[in-house]
Design a protein around this motif. Structure first.
Motif, mmCIF file in Angstrom:
data_model
loop_
_atom_site.group_PDB
_atom_site.id
_atom_site.type_symbol
_atom_site.label_atom_id
_atom_site.label_comp_id
_atom_site.label_asym_id
_atom_site.label_seq_id
_atom_site.Cartn_x
_atom_site.Cartn_y
_atom_site.Cartn_z
ATOM 1 N N LEU A 1 0.833 -1.205 0.000
ATOM 2 C CA LEU A 1 0.000 0.000 0.000
ATOM 3 C C LEU A 1 0.866 1.253 0.000
ATOM 4 O O LEU A 1 0.560 2.233 -0.693
ATOM 5 N N GLU A 2 1.956 1.224 0.768
ATOM 6 C CA GLU A 2 2.884 2.359 0.785
ATOM 7 C C GLU A 2 3.511 2.567 -0.589
ATOM 8 O O GLU A 2 3.632 3.702 -1.061
ATOM 9 N N ALA A 3 3.896 1.483 -1.245
ATOM 10 C CA ALA A 3 4.498 1.586 -2.577
ATOM 11 C C ALA A 3 3.510 2.198 -3.572
ATOM 12 O O ALA A 3 3.889 3.042 -4.392
ATOM 13 N N GLY A 4 2.270 1.788 -3.494
ATOM 14 C CA GLY A 4 1.246 2.364 -4.373
ATOM 15 C C GLY A 4 1.032 3.837 -4.098
ATOM 16 O O GLY A 4 0.887 4.647 -5.022
ATOM 17 N N PHE A 5 1.024 4.206 -2.831
ATOM 18 C CA PHE A 5 0.864 5.611 -2.453
ATOM 19 C C PHE A 5 2.023 6.437 -2.998
ATOM 20 O O PHE A 5 1.818 7.468 -3.641
ATOM 21 N N VAL A 6 3.237 5.966 -2.748
ATOM 22 C CA VAL A 6 4.435 6.681 -3.199
ATOM 23 C C VAL A 6 4.441 6.830 -4.722
ATOM 24 O O VAL A 6 4.790 7.881 -5.252
ATOM 25 N N ALA A 7 4.016 5.805 -5.418
ATOM 26 C CA ALA A 7 4.036 5.836 -6.882
ATOM 27 C C ALA A 7 3.052 6.843 -7.465
ATOM 28 O O ALA A 7 3.282 7.372 -8.554
ATOM 29 N N GLY B 1 -2.801 12.576 8.177
ATOM 30 C CA GLY B 1 -2.113 11.527 8.922
ATOM 31 C C GLY B 1 -1.012 10.823 8.160
ATOM 32 O O GLY B 1 -0.443 9.850 8.653
ATOM 33 N N VAL B 2 -0.691 11.301 6.969
ATOM 34 C CA VAL B 2 0.389 10.675 6.198
ATOM 35 C C VAL B 2 1.717 11.110 6.819
ATOM 36 O O VAL B 2 1.968 12.307 6.982
ATOM 37 N N PRO B 3 2.574 10.164 7.179
ATOM 38 C CA PRO B 3 3.859 10.521 7.783
ATOM 39 C C PRO B 3 4.734 11.331 6.820
ATOM 40 O O PRO B 3 4.739 11.090 5.599
ATOM 41 N N ALA B 4 5.483 12.274 7.378
ATOM 42 C CA ALA B 4 6.380 13.100 6.570
ATOM 43 C C ALA B 4 7.383 12.232 5.808
ATOM 44 O O ALA B 4 7.721 12.522 4.657
ATOM 45 N N ALA B 5 7.829 11.155 6.436
ATOM 46 C CA ALA B 5 8.797 10.266 5.774
ATOM 47 C C ALA B 5 8.218 9.670 4.497
ATOM 48 O O ALA B 5 8.928 9.496 3.505
ATOM 49 N N MET B 6 6.922 9.380 4.516
ATOM 50 C CA MET B 6 6.286 8.807 3.323
ATOM 51 C C MET B 6 6.211 9.858 2.207
ATOM 52 O O MET B 6 6.437 9.543 1.037
ATOM 53 N N LEU B 7 5.925 11.093 2.568
ATOM 54 C CA LEU B 7 5.857 12.159 1.562
ATOM 55 C C LEU B 7 7.246 12.483 1.020
ATOM 56 O O LEU B 7 7.387 12.780 -0.174
ATOM 57 N N ARG B 8 8.261 12.413 1.879
ATOM 58 C CA ARG B 8 9.640 12.604 1.399
ATOM 59 C C ARG B 8 10.009 11.485 0.424
ATOM 60 O O ARG B 8 10.626 11.730 -0.603
ATOM 61 N N LYS B 9 9.637 10.263 0.783
ATOM 62 C CA LYS B 9 9.940 9.112 -0.075
ATOM 63 C C LYS B 9 9.291 9.294 -1.452
ATOM 64 O O LYS B 9 9.860 8.922 -2.476
#
Length: 129
Positions: free
Chosen positions: A88-94, A114-122
């Motif tokens: 799910l994280e990979a799909g979000f990032v993509a 609620g999306v972590p900053a690390a996920m948005l940086r990624k």
């Protein structure tokens, strides 16, 4: 008027992005602060509620306890379903950058959701719009 193949592809891409982002948001939305709720704690709660229902004299309170038991059973069933958070994280990032650009959604809005900053940086989503 018929849609062009390009328009159909764009619509399909938009649906794919939206599904991926929604699935990720649903998964992180289940996370709550505080002590984690485990299947074991839910099973104990259900057993406790069944005991309290059997001993309850008030029919109205017994109905409330039954609803609490049903809610706990629903939560237990939900915890037993496995979610592949990495996928799910990979799909979000993509998809989040393109989706954000198309929909005008800012970094701040994702953080408030609620999306972590690390996920948005990624995902390399810029902080500025």
């Amino acid at each position: 008027m018929a849609m062009s193949d390009e328009h159909k592809k764009a619509l399909a891409q938009g649906r794919l992005e939206a599904r991926s982002i929604k699935a990720y948001l649903d998964a992180i939305g289940n996370r709550k602060r505080g002590r984690p709720i485990t299947p074991e704690s839910l099973k104990r709660r259900i057993k406790d509620l069944e005991t309290r229902i059997a001993a309850e004299n008030s029919p109205l309170k017994a109905v409330e306890l039954r609803q609490a038991r049903l809610d706990a059973e629903r939560r237990l069933a939900a915890t037993e379903r496995k979610v592949d958070l990495a996928a799910l994280e990979a799909g979000f990032v993509a998809h989040v950058v393109a989706y954000s650009s198309r929909k005008g959604i800012s970094y701040a809005a994702w953080r408030e959701a609620g999306v972590p900053a690390a996920m948005l940086r990624k995902a390399r989503l810029p902080r500025t719009g």
